[in-house]
Motif scaffolding. Structure first.
Motif, PDB file in Angstrom:
ATOM      1  N   HIS A 179      30.663  42.696   5.156  1.00 37.38           N
ATOM      2  CA  HIS A 179      31.562  42.572   3.591  1.00 37.38           C
ATOM      3  C   HIS A 179      32.498  42.847   2.867  1.00 37.38           C
ATOM      4  O   HIS A 179      32.157  42.366   2.039  1.00 37.38           O
ATOM      5  CB  HIS A 179      30.690  44.321   3.132  1.00 37.38           C
ATOM      6  CG  HIS A 179      31.151  45.340   3.853  1.00 37.38           C
ATOM      7  ND1 HIS A 179      30.834  46.209   3.687  1.00 37.38           N
ATOM      8  CD2 HIS A 179      33.177  45.732   3.365  1.00 37.38           C
ATOM      9  CE1 HIS A 179      31.563  47.263   4.280  1.00 37.38           C
ATOM     10  NE2 HIS A 179      33.061  47.044   3.764  1.00 37.38           N
ATOM     11  N   LYS A 180      33.067  42.226   4.058  1.00 36.81           N
ATOM     12  CA  LYS A 180      34.101  41.714   3.684  1.00 36.81           C
ATOM     13  C   LYS A 180      34.586  39.956   4.098  1.00 36.81           C
ATOM     14  O   LYS A 180      33.363  39.434   3.111  1.00 36.81           O
ATOM     15  CB  LYS A 180      35.993  42.060   4.019  1.00 36.81           C
ATOM     16  CG  LYS A 180      35.721  43.756   3.661  1.00 36.81           C
ATOM     17  CD  LYS A 180      37.246  44.205   4.450  1.00 36.81           C
ATOM     18  CE  LYS A 180      36.652  46.178   3.645  1.00 36.81           C
ATOM     19  NZ  LYS A 180      38.217  46.623   4.633  1.00 36.81           N
ATOM     20  N   TYR A 181      35.273  39.835   4.867  1.00 38.31           N
ATOM     21  CA  TYR A 181      35.308  38.136   4.853  1.00 38.31           C
ATOM     22  C   TYR A 181      34.228  37.292   5.997  1.00 38.31           C
ATOM     23  O   TYR A 181      34.260  36.718   6.355  1.00 38.31           O
ATOM     24  CB  TYR A 181      36.962  37.306   5.163  1.00 38.31           C
ATOM     25  CG  TYR A 181      37.495  37.699   3.994  1.00 38.31           C
ATOM     26  CD1 TYR A 181      37.972  37.146   2.836  1.00 38.31           C
ATOM     27  CD2 TYR A 181      38.394  38.170   4.280  1.00 38.31           C
ATOM     28  CE1 TYR A 181      38.419  36.550   2.300  1.00 38.31           C
ATOM     29  CE2 TYR A 181      39.573  38.792   3.167  1.00 38.31           C
ATOM     30  CZ  TYR A 181      39.957  37.808   2.432  1.00 38.31           C
ATOM     31  OH  TYR A 181      40.322  37.977   1.537  1.00 38.31           O
ATOM     32  N   GLY A 182      32.943  38.483   6.404  1.00 31.17           N
ATOM     33  CA  GLY A 182      31.500  38.238   7.237  1.00 31.17           C
ATOM     34  C   GLY A 182      31.441  37.463   5.357  1.00 31.17           C
ATOM     35  O   GLY A 182      29.763  37.391   6.060  1.00 31.17           O
ATOM     36  N   LEU A 183      31.562  37.405   4.935  1.00 29.50           N
ATOM     37  CA  LEU A 183      30.459  37.395   3.164  1.00 29.50           C
ATOM     38  C   LEU A 183      29.050  37.905   3.497  1.00 29.50           C
ATOM     39  O   LEU A 183      28.342  37.025   2.983  1.00 29.50           O
ATOM     40  CB  LEU A 183      30.355  35.577   3.935  1.00 29.50           C
ATOM     41  CG  LEU A 183      30.945  34.819   3.901  1.00 29.50           C
ATOM     42  CD1 LEU A 183      31.221  33.362   4.270  1.00 29.50           C
ATOM     43  CD2 LEU A 183      32.643  35.219   3.247  1.00 29.50           C
ATOM     44  N   VAL A 184      29.186  38.553   3.332  1.00 33.67           N
ATOM     45  CA  VAL A 184      27.947  40.151   2.843  1.00 33.67           C
ATOM     46  C   VAL A 184      28.009  40.788   2.203  1.00 33.67           C
ATOM     47  O   VAL A 184      28.991  42.140   1.981  1.00 33.67           O
ATOM     48  CB  VAL A 184      27.213  40.120   4.404  1.00 33.67           C
ATOM     49  CG1 VAL A 184      26.084  41.042   3.603  1.00 33.67           C
ATOM     50  CG2 VAL A 184      27.172  39.279   5.030  1.00 33.67           C
TER      51      VAL A 184
END
Length: 472
Positions: A284-289
Motif C-alpha cells: 500500500h505504499k509504492y506497491g501502488l495499492v
C-alpha cells in the motif's frame, strides 16, 4: 494508533448530540427526525440509511485531502477498475483459503512475483505471505530472526542471554514496538553529522553473540535515503571471518523494495546478497495499492522456522498460516495482483521514474528559492527532506508547515533523533497521483507565503511537543 478513551462525564462536551439538518429526514424536512443521535453511545433506535450516511459524510469533510497529503507514503489514488475489484472482494475473508481458493491463488502468485523481482536464488523455494502492512511483516520477520537465534542458543536462552537487534535510529516505529513486545534489546545506531542513517561499520560494531539480526532500511522515512545494504552485508561477512558470528540481515523495504527493482536495477540490496534472509514491503505504499497490504518473504524455508507456522484444520481444509492477524478482507491482495498484472515491469518503471522525476524537480525548485537547504534530493526514494537555510532566522520549518496547511497541503515538520536533535526539517513524499501540475501548485503556494514568513520578527511560539520526531 492512538488509544481512545470514553466520552467523559454526562453533560461534558463529548456527550453532546450530533447536529441535525432538517433535510436529513426521510422525506419531509419538518416532520423527519425528532431526536438527534448521540455521539458516544448507541442511539435508541435506527436511522434511515441516507440520514446515517449524510451525518458521517458531512463530518468526514473536515479531514484533510489525501491527494494533498505530502506526509504519507500510503497510496491515495488507484484506477476505478481497481476500486470495483476491491468492492467485489471486500466480503471475502483472506484467511478462508479453502473457501476462497482463487483469492489464495492470487496471493501465492504475488509472492512468486516478488521472489523473482527480488532475485531469490530459487523463486520456487521462497516462502512468503501477505500481511496487513509492513508493520505486521516486520513483526513476523523479527519473530523468525529471534526464533532462529533462540534455537542456536538453546543452552543459554532464556537463562543468561538477552537477544538484541541492530538497526539505525531512523527505523520506523514498528521495529521499536517489536523489540518492546518480544523482549529484544534494540541497539540503535545514532545519526552523526550529515549521516542520517546506519552505516556498515557502526552496525557491525554493535553485534555480539546475542544479536538476532541487523535491520537495513531501503528507504528511510526521515529523509528518503537508502541504507547501504551491500556494505552492511560485507561488514558482517568480515565480522564472521574474524569472530565466527553469523548475523543475518533483514531488509525493511517498506518503500524502496518497490522502487529500486525498477529504477535502480544496478543496486544490489536483495536476495542476491547471501546474508539477506528476509525482505518486507508495503503493497500500500509504492506497491501502488490502497491500504492495507504488506508482504514478507524469506529466502528459503530454512529462514522461517517451521514451528512458527500454524497448520489449522479450518473450514474443511489444512491451512498453513503465519500471521499476527487472522480474519481480514481479501480485497487488497486482489488489488495487488491486479496492479502487478496491469503494470508489469515496464509500467512500474514508468510510474516510479515519473514519481522520482517529480520529486527531484520539486526539490531543485525549493532549493533555488534560497530560503531552504536540501538534506536529500529525492533521487533514491521519491522523498526529500529540507530545512531552512543558515541565514534564515525569522521563521522555522514549523512555521512553513503551519502556513502550508492553511492552503490544504499537509507537510510534516519534525526534529531528527539522536544525535541530531538540533536539526528540524520538512519532508515531502511524492507518490503516484502527485503530478507535475500539483507540484507546480505547491511551489506557487510556497512562494506566495514566503514574503509573510520573511517579514516575521522570529519563529512563532509553539508547543514543545510539536518538535518531536515524526514516525509516519
Amino acid at each position: 494508533m492512538a488509544l481512545h478513551k470514553g466520552p467523559g462525564k454526562p453533560g461534558s462536551e463529548p456527550d453532546r448530540h450530533l447536529a441535525l439538518n432538517p433535510f436529513f429526514g426521510e422525506a419531509n424536512p419538518v416532520g423527519g427526525m425528532t431526536e438527534a443521535p448521540p455521539r458516544h453511545r448507541l442511539p435508541d433506535g435506527p436511522l434511515p440509511p441516507m440520514s446515517a450516511y449524510q451525518l458521517v459524510h458531512d463530518e468526514l469533510m473536515l479531514d484533510g485531502n489525501s491527494r494533498l497529503n505530502l506526509a504519507t507514503f500510503v497510496t491515495t489514488w488507484m484506477e476505478p477498475q481497481a476500486g470495483v475489484l476491491m468492492a467485489e472482494c471486500r466480503d471475502k475473508n483472506m484467511i478462508d483459503k479453502d473457501e476462497y481458493p482463487r483469492t489464495a491463488e492470487l496471493e501465492r502468485r504475488c509472492v512468486a512475483m516478488l521472489a523473482q523481482l527480488w532475485n531469490a536464488p530459487d523463486p520456487t523455494a521462497t516462502v512468503g505471505c501477505s500481511t496487513t502492512g509492513s508493520s505486521e511483516a516486520c513483526m513476523l520477520a523479527g519473530m523468525a530472526l529471534k526464533r532462529r537465534w533462540a534455537k542456536r542458543n538453546a543452552d543459554r536462552y532464556p537463562g543468561s542471554a538477552r537477544p538484541n537487534l541492530i538497526m539505525g535510529v531512523n527505523v520506523q516505529v514498528c521495529w521499536e514496538k517489536f523489540c518492546n513486545f518480544w523482549e529484544v534489546e534494540a541497539r540503535l545506531v545514532p545519526m552523526e553529522g550529515d549521516r542520517f542513517h546506519m552505516d556498515a561499520e557502526s552496525a557491525a560494531a554493535l553485534c555480539d553473540e546475542n544479536t538476532i539480526g541487523v535491520v537495513a532500511v531501503l528507504g528511510s522515512t526521515f529523509d528518503g535515503s537508502y541504507e547501504p545494504v551491500q556494505e552492511i552485508c560485507a561488514a558482517l561477512d568480515a565480522l564472521q571471518e574474524r569472530t565466527g558470528l553469523d548475523i543475518p540481515v533483514h531488509v525493511d523495504g517498506a518503500s524502496g523494495a518497490m522502487i529500486a527493482p525498477f529504477v535502480d536495477e544496478e543496486l544490489v540490496w536483495d536476495f542476491r546478497l547471501p546474508r539477506v534472509s528476509s525482505i518486507n514491503t508495503s503493497g500500500h505504499k509504492y506497491g501502488l495499492v490502497y491500504p492495507g497490504v504488506g508482504w514478507a518473504l524469506w529466502r528459503s524455508p530454512a529462514e522461517l522456522p517451521e514451528d512458527l507456522v500454524f497448520r489449522v484444520n479450518y473450514l474443511g481444509g489444512d491451512m498453513p498460516t503465519f500471521a499476527l492477524n487472522f480474519s481480514r478482507p481479501g480485497a487488497q491482495v486482489v488489488a495487488q495482483y491486479y496492479t502487478f498484472l496491469r503494470l508489469g515491469r515496464d509500467g512500474y518503471r514508468a510510474v516510479q521514474q515519473t514519481t522520482r522525476d517529480v520529486a527531484r524537480g520539486l526539490a531543485e525548485r525549493i532549493e533555488a528559492m534560497g530560503d531552504f537547504r536540501l538534506l536529500t534530493q529525492g533521487d533514491q526514494l521519491p522523498v526529500f527532506a529540507f530545512t531552512t537555510a543558515p541565514d534564515v532566522t525569522r521563521f522555522d520549518v514549523f512555521d512553513v508547515s503551519r502556513r502550508l496547511r492553511e492552503q490544504g497541503w499537509l507537510v510534516p515538520a519534525y526534529t531528527f533523533p539522536a544525535n541530531r536533535e538540533d536539526l528540524s526539517v520538512l519532508r515531502v513524499v511524492c507518490r503516484n497521483g502527485f503530478s507535475a501540475d500539483l507540484a507546480d501548485l505547491f511551489i506557487e503556494d510556497l512562494r506566495r507565503l514566503l514574503p509573510e514568513l520573511r517579514s516575521q520578527t522570529g519563529p512563532s511560539p509553539k508547543d514543545p511537543g510539536a518538535a518531536t520526531a515524526f514516525h509516519h
